[in-house]
Design a protein around this motif. Sequence first.
Motif, mmCIF file in Angstrom:
data_model
loop_
_atom_site.group_PDB
_atom_site.id
_atom_site.type_symbol
_atom_site.label_atom_id
_atom_site.label_comp_id
_atom_site.label_asym_id
_atom_site.label_seq_id
_atom_site.Cartn_x
_atom_site.Cartn_y
_atom_site.Cartn_z
ATOM 1 N N LYS A 75 0.829 -1.208 0.000
ATOM 2 C CA LYS A 75 0.000 0.000 0.000
ATOM 3 C C LYS A 75 0.865 1.261 0.000
ATOM 4 C CE LYS A 75 -3.888 -2.271 2.293
ATOM 5 N NZ LYS A 75 -4.690 -2.387 3.538
ATOM 6 N N GLU A 76 1.961 1.242 0.763
ATOM 7 C CA GLU A 76 2.863 2.399 0.785
ATOM 8 C C GLU A 76 3.498 2.608 -0.590
ATOM 9 O OE1 GLU A 76 5.808 2.359 3.841
ATOM 10 O OE2 GLU A 76 4.377 1.919 5.449
ATOM 11 N N ALA A 77 3.933 1.528 -1.216
ATOM 12 C CA ALA A 77 4.571 1.639 -2.525
ATOM 13 C C ALA A 77 3.586 2.131 -3.582
ATOM 14 C CB ALA A 77 5.163 0.285 -2.936
ATOM 15 N N GLU A 122 -5.168 -6.119 -6.280
ATOM 16 C CA GLU A 122 -5.930 -5.105 -5.543
ATOM 17 C C GLU A 122 -5.224 -3.754 -5.512
ATOM 18 O OE1 GLU A 122 -6.261 -7.017 -1.805
ATOM 19 O OE2 GLU A 122 -7.714 -8.516 -2.505
ATOM 20 N N SER A 123 -3.894 -3.765 -5.505
ATOM 21 C CA SER A 123 -3.132 -2.506 -5.448
ATOM 22 C C SER A 123 -2.633 -2.056 -6.809
ATOM 23 C CB SER A 123 -1.954 -2.660 -4.476
ATOM 24 O OG SER A 123 -2.413 -2.844 -3.158
ATOM 25 N N ASN A 124 -2.931 -2.842 -7.852
ATOM 26 C CA ASN A 124 -2.549 -2.483 -9.220
ATOM 27 C C ASN A 124 -1.042 -2.229 -9.336
ATOM 28 O OD1 ASN A 124 -3.019 -1.938 -11.973
ATOM 29 N ND2 ASN A 124 -3.169 0.265 -11.579
ATOM 30 N N ILE A 125 -0.245 -3.192 -8.854
ATOM 31 C CA ILE A 125 1.202 -3.028 -8.833
ATOM 32 C C ILE A 125 1.871 -4.364 -9.138
ATOM 33 C CG2 ILE A 125 1.413 -3.514 -6.353
ATOM 34 C CD1 ILE A 125 3.574 -1.331 -6.222
ATOM 35 N N ASN A 151 0.399 -6.602 -12.386
ATOM 36 C CA ASN A 151 -0.598 -5.815 -11.653
ATOM 37 C C ASN A 151 -2.011 -6.379 -11.772
ATOM 38 O OD1 ASN A 151 -0.485 -5.004 -14.425
ATOM 39 N ND2 ASN A 151 -1.706 -3.209 -13.918
ATOM 40 N N GLU A 152 -2.186 -7.420 -12.561
ATOM 41 C CA GLU A 152 -3.474 -8.100 -12.633
ATOM 42 C C GLU A 152 -3.465 -9.397 -11.834
ATOM 43 O OE1 GLU A 152 -4.338 -8.538 -16.768
ATOM 44 O OE2 GLU A 152 -4.902 -6.422 -17.006
ATOM 45 N N GLY A 153 -2.349 -9.655 -11.152
ATOM 46 C CA GLY A 153 -2.268 -10.824 -10.303
ATOM 47 C C GLY A 153 -1.791 -12.086 -10.995
ATOM 48 N N ASN A 154 -1.278 -11.939 -12.210
ATOM 49 C CA ASN A 154 -0.796 -13.110 -12.946
ATOM 50 C C ASN A 154 0.689 -13.341 -12.682
ATOM 51 O OD1 ASN A 154 -3.325 -13.409 -14.441
ATOM 52 N ND2 ASN A 154 -2.683 -11.566 -15.546
ATOM 53 N N ILE A 155 1.075 -14.606 -12.534
ATOM 54 C CA ILE A 155 2.499 -14.932 -12.443
ATOM 55 C C ILE A 155 3.095 -14.820 -13.837
ATOM 56 C CG2 ILE A 155 4.190 -16.737 -11.967
ATOM 57 C CD1 ILE A 155 2.368 -17.786 -9.787
ATOM 58 N N ARG A 156 4.001 -13.866 -14.016
ATOM 59 C CA ARG A 156 4.599 -13.627 -15.320
ATOM 60 C C ARG A 156 5.831 -14.502 -15.562
ATOM 61 N NH1 ARG A 156 3.562 -9.458 -18.819
ATOM 62 N NH2 ARG A 156 1.385 -8.771 -18.585
#
Length: 327
Positions: A75-77, A122-125, A151-156
């Motif tokens: 959240k801070e980042a 959730e944090s789009n990061i 940022n979509e939660g996928n393991i790249r």
Amino acid sequence: MSLCLPVTPHITLPVGLTKSGRPQQCRSLRVPRRATVSAVYSVMAAASSVRVAAAQMTSINDLASNFATCSRLVKEAASAGAKLLCFPESFSYIGARDGDSLKIAEPLDGPIMQQYQSLARESNIWLSLGGFQEKGKDDEHLCNTHVVIDNEGNIRSSYQKIHLFDVDVPGGMVYKESSFTEAGKDIVAIDSPVGRLGLTVCYDLRFPEIYQQLRFQHEAQVLLVPAAFTKVTGQAHWEILLRARAIETQCYVIAAAQAGKHNDKRESYGDALIIDPWGTVVGRLPDHLATGITVADIDLSFLDSVRTKMPLAKQRKPLDFWKPASL
């Protein structure tokens, strides 16, 4: 440029340009309350760059507690405008006893990693999760795996640590990572919003060949070094090695770090760093043992300038150049 949190008022500036030269989007950048003119211009210059963050934390043998710490740092980042946050080796768990890590090891599609995938979404990061305890081929082994989530939660992508920490540290601990860890075999690089990432883990840092491969064969621009360096080795070599890797590859280096005492037997050096391609430290927490993040801006135009002015890629010799001449 590096910012120390917390900061207060902010200004909104364009971030990136389209091919026609128009701003792609706007970003709110925070400026210190008593900022000088030069400080404001530094913030403005960073508007054409991409912000990243490196975490510093003290993981323990409690998955829920570590996840709560990681959630707060995410959240801070995100609030600081970072597009990528890098966590250290063993971010989700450090056991208090031998064998603890084997007990909690899971496949990458297990519930522990799914929590972090949700956190990224959730944090789009983007998240760099260094040193996850991935379940190995049998119950006696795990893989020390660096996982990158978008940022979509996928393991790249994921990278299994190649160089395992089998050492008798002078004045310190005796450690044999290979007794319970499978060594990886593949070098991994991946494209991201902050540039092309080269993935490594901790002890890899002492082996420059992998970084040379990442730069010159895999075209990495940003090298990730999540770590849990011991106090003894960290004091002696941590910053020196990181700056050397940045200089010799002309890459940014993001080194997230474990810090402080995890239990009665284990202590980490800390000092999370972000280093530019000229070898300058551009991000560092004031307290090298505190839990928190350091943020800095990745400027690929600066990287290109360094590489153009000192064209190592063109000047380096092929491997067969160093073979001894036949008699």
